[in-house]
Design an enzyme around this catalytic site. Sequence first.
Site, short mmCIF file in Angstrom:
data_model
loop_
_atom_site.label_atom_id
_atom_site.label_comp_id
_atom_site.label_asym_id
_atom_site.label_seq_id
_atom_site.Cartn_x
_atom_site.Cartn_y
_atom_site.Cartn_z
N VAL A 51 -20.38 0.92 -5.05
CA VAL A 51 -20.47 -0.61 -4.66
C VAL A 51 -21.95 -0.59 -4.42
O VAL A 51 -22.51 -1.76 -4.80
CB VAL A 51 -19.48 -1.05 -3.83
N LYS A 72 0.71 -1.23 -0.12
CA LYS A 72 -0.06 0.05 0.11
C LYS A 72 0.88 1.13 -0.12
O LYS A 72 2.12 1.24 0.16
CB LYS A 72 -0.80 0.04 1.26
#
Length: 361
Positions: A184, A80
């Site tokens: 989503v 990340k």
Amino acid sequence: MAIFDQVAKMGHERVMLCSNPDIGLKAIIAVHSTVLGPGLGGVRMWDYASDEEALTDVLRLSRAMTYKAAAAGLNLGGGKAVILGDSKKDKSEALFRAFGRYVDSLGGLYIGAEDVGTDMEDMELVFGETRWVTGVSPAHGGSGDPSPVTAYGTLQGIKAAVKWRYSAPDLKGRSVAIQGLGSVGHHLAGYLVQEGAKVFGSDIDPIRNEQGRQLGVEIVPNKDIFEVDCDIFAPCALGASLNDETIPRLKCQIVAGAANNQLADEETHGAMLDQRGILYAPDFVINAGGLINVYNELLGGYNRERALRMTRGIYLNLTRVFETAKREGISTAAAAGKVAEERIATVQKLRAKHWGRLLAR
Ligand code: NAD
């Protein structure tokens, strides 16, 4: 905690500080594990209160990516990156290109993607400096917006949970309450309506609620979403929505949604859901569709059908987690961690054997 202690405790392989004061770039790239493959994970841009807060965040997020990729069965490790700055004010071409050069210097140990505060356009600037980035536009051979695939994967996970709880995966006549009708949540609602489920939903954004209503979602006030009498509660907003205050209010049989870090405390709240008899679909297993989607960019040309086929594997991945929890008498949250750790340990052992054999020649 001192930096080296913190890194050692979480087991990171590499942490890179990226600094370019002329451009105003301050970023950290953390590679947690490359046992299963390169560490892939989003590039988050956030106005952190301190450098320490940014470091803690990137260490925690990169470790979570290791688990997500392992549980999804992908040949990816965990990584990340965080860029310290205000995504509304501090973005520039120079900043993302400078960041891209740091990514490139890792030679593929870390592969970037969009995340909170960054978008496809930013990734294309990074792409100008390195091939080690995903989430670029279809025009560049990328996969574009991952949300529909994340929603499709969440649907597979909901079916697996429904099958486990009610012995049949059919969603017709089942009721689902979705918290968060954003990218989503909206797509998930559409899939669920298509499958014949009764869908309730709530978003703090009235436009999102209206878009949901047009799909056939019954909108409920935000404060009431946890108490909807339903089969499945699907958290699709922000993290930590399941906590001491909200879990006792749930009236569902299953928690299965796409949000990251749904449990305020993994151990305590995983066990709390278990004790209440609510089947929890661990977030990093059920929401892996987005990761599976960008992974497909690395498999020699993005192919939507292949991405969706792999995403359907979430059904089996989740079933394996439920079976492990039952067999070991542990919560599903704990079982998901165990499944991921076992896969990493197996591959690590095989690798150690391989090197042992080579060295013995
Ligand atoms: P999004 O920002 O498009 O949607 C989130 C929605 O939640 C927004 O519409 C927002 O208004 C709403 N919201 C925020 N707080 C709320 C609250 N208290 N009550 C009701 N609604 C609230 O984000 P997204 O891309 O849809 O992602 C949703 C979640 O899924 C996030 O936790 C994200 O980290 C996770 N996730 C997303 C993907 C992906 O492919 N986009 C992949 C994996 C995980």
